[in-house]
Design a protein around this motif. Structure first.
Motif, PDB file in Angstrom:
ATOM      1  N   CYS A  71       0.833  -1.247   0.076  1.00 14.02           N
ATOM      2  CA  CYS A  71      -0.020  -0.088  -0.065  1.00 14.02           C
ATOM      3  C   CYS A  71       0.719   1.410   0.094  1.00 14.02           C
ATOM      4  N   TYR A 126      -0.301  -6.318   1.569  1.00 10.99           N
ATOM      5  CA  TYR A 126      -1.606  -6.808   1.653  1.00 10.99           C
ATOM      6  C   TYR A 126      -2.075  -7.841   0.417  1.00 10.99           C
ATOM      7  N   VAL A 155      -4.770  -8.742  -2.318  1.00 12.08           N
ATOM      8  CA  VAL A 155      -5.560  -7.772  -3.120  1.00 12.08           C
ATOM      9  C   VAL A 155      -7.077  -7.995  -3.025  1.00 12.08           C
ATOM     10  N   THR A 156      -7.351  -8.907  -2.143  1.00  9.93           N
ATOM     11  CA  THR A 156      -8.649  -8.716  -1.954  1.00  9.93           C
ATOM     12  C   THR A 156      -9.059  -7.955  -0.544  1.00  9.93           C
ATOM     13  N   THR A 172      -9.411  -4.758   1.054  1.00 12.11           N
ATOM     14  CA  THR A 172      -9.491  -3.238   0.781  1.00 12.11           C
ATOM     15  C   THR A 172      -9.172  -2.271   1.978  1.00 12.11           C
ATOM     16  N   ASP A 173      -9.514  -2.532   3.152  1.00 16.02           N
ATOM     17  CA  ASP A 173      -9.541  -1.795   4.099  1.00 16.02           C
ATOM     18  C   ASP A 173      -8.047  -1.578   4.551  1.00 16.02           C
ATOM     19  N   CYS A 174      -7.794   0.071   4.704  1.00 18.71           N
ATOM     20  CA  CYS A 174      -6.306   0.316   4.803  1.00 18.71           C
ATOM     21  C   CYS A 174      -6.492   1.338   6.269  1.00 18.71           C
ATOM     22  N   ASP A 199      -9.392   5.145   3.382  1.00 16.63           N
ATOM     23  CA  ASP A 199     -10.705   4.138   3.121  1.00 16.63           C
ATOM     24  C   ASP A 199     -10.159   2.934   2.311  1.00 16.63           C
ATOM     25  N   SER A 200      -9.229   2.784   1.523  1.00 13.85           N
ATOM     26  CA  SER A 200      -8.903   1.618   0.816  1.00 13.85           C
ATOM     27  C   SER A 200      -7.357   1.820   0.325  1.00 13.85           C
ATOM     28  N   HIS A 201      -6.660   0.411   0.640  1.00 11.47           N
ATOM     29  CA  HIS A 201      -5.266   0.300   0.054  1.00 11.47           C
ATOM     30  C   HIS A 201      -5.080   0.844  -1.364  1.00 11.47           C
ATOM     31  N   GLU A 202      -3.938   1.532  -1.517  1.00 10.34           N
ATOM     32  CA  GLU A 202      -3.458   2.242  -2.609  1.00 10.34           C
ATOM     33  C   GLU A 202      -2.474   1.254  -3.234  1.00 10.34           C
TER      34      GLU A 202
END
Length: 167
Positions: free
Chosen positions: A129, A136, A138-139, A141-143, A147-150
């Motif tokens: 990320c 992480y 790829v499934t 998403t929570d960072c 909001d979500s992993h980049e």
């Protein structure tokens, strides 16, 4: 003590440590202090500059902990002796505390390390990320930093994983 005040003997010792780690563990960029100690005792002249530098402090652990420059380049976790992240290594080299010959070894080892690391990420459907710097799946998403992993890498971009960083 600032990085710029590193003595020439500490700089030389840093060069030795960087080269040792890079040539013995390029896929990992870390080693165990015991392995360095054993190498110094078994393979190096007891009166060489590196051993004389170490002996000023007693054992190797005390030596590395006493060196502000050494601890700028490395992180000690128990007996695990790990190189710091690339941006810190760049700063240390720019500050002149990593000798150029050791820097060249580091750059070669870093490419090996990153190729290995990124190949594992790609093969296991992981990414890193750009926000939280965590690895992480790829499934997931929570960072923790938003909001979500980049994703930091796009592995479809190139066969060579070293060319997959998203700019």
């Amino acid at each position: 003590e600032s990085i710029s005040s590193v003595s020439s003997s500490e700089k030389k010792f840093i060069g030795f440590l960087v080269k040792y780690v890079c040539t013995s563990k390029p896929k990992d960029l870390f080693t165990n202090l015991d392995k360095i100690s054993k190498h110094m005792l078994d393979k190096m002249d007891p009166k060489c500059d590196e051993n004389l530098y170490r002996k000023q402090y007693g054992n190797l652990k005390e030596c590395v902990l006493a060196g502000a420059g050494i601890m700028s380049v490395f992180k000690l976790d128990g007996t695990s002796f790990r190189m710091r992240k690339r941006p810190v290594m760049d700063e240390c080299h720019e500050a002149g505390i990593i000798p150029d010959d050791a820097w060249e070894e580091y750059l070669k080892a870093y490419d090996i390390f990153m190729t290995n690391y990124l190949s594992i990420l790609k093969r296991t459907e992981n990414n890193q990320c750009a926000k939280c710097d965590k690895r992480y799946h790829v499934t997931v998403t929570d960072c923790p930093k938003g909001d979500s992993h980049e994703p930091m890498y796009d592995f479809d971009k190139d066969e060579d994983v070293l060319n997959c960083r998203i700019e």
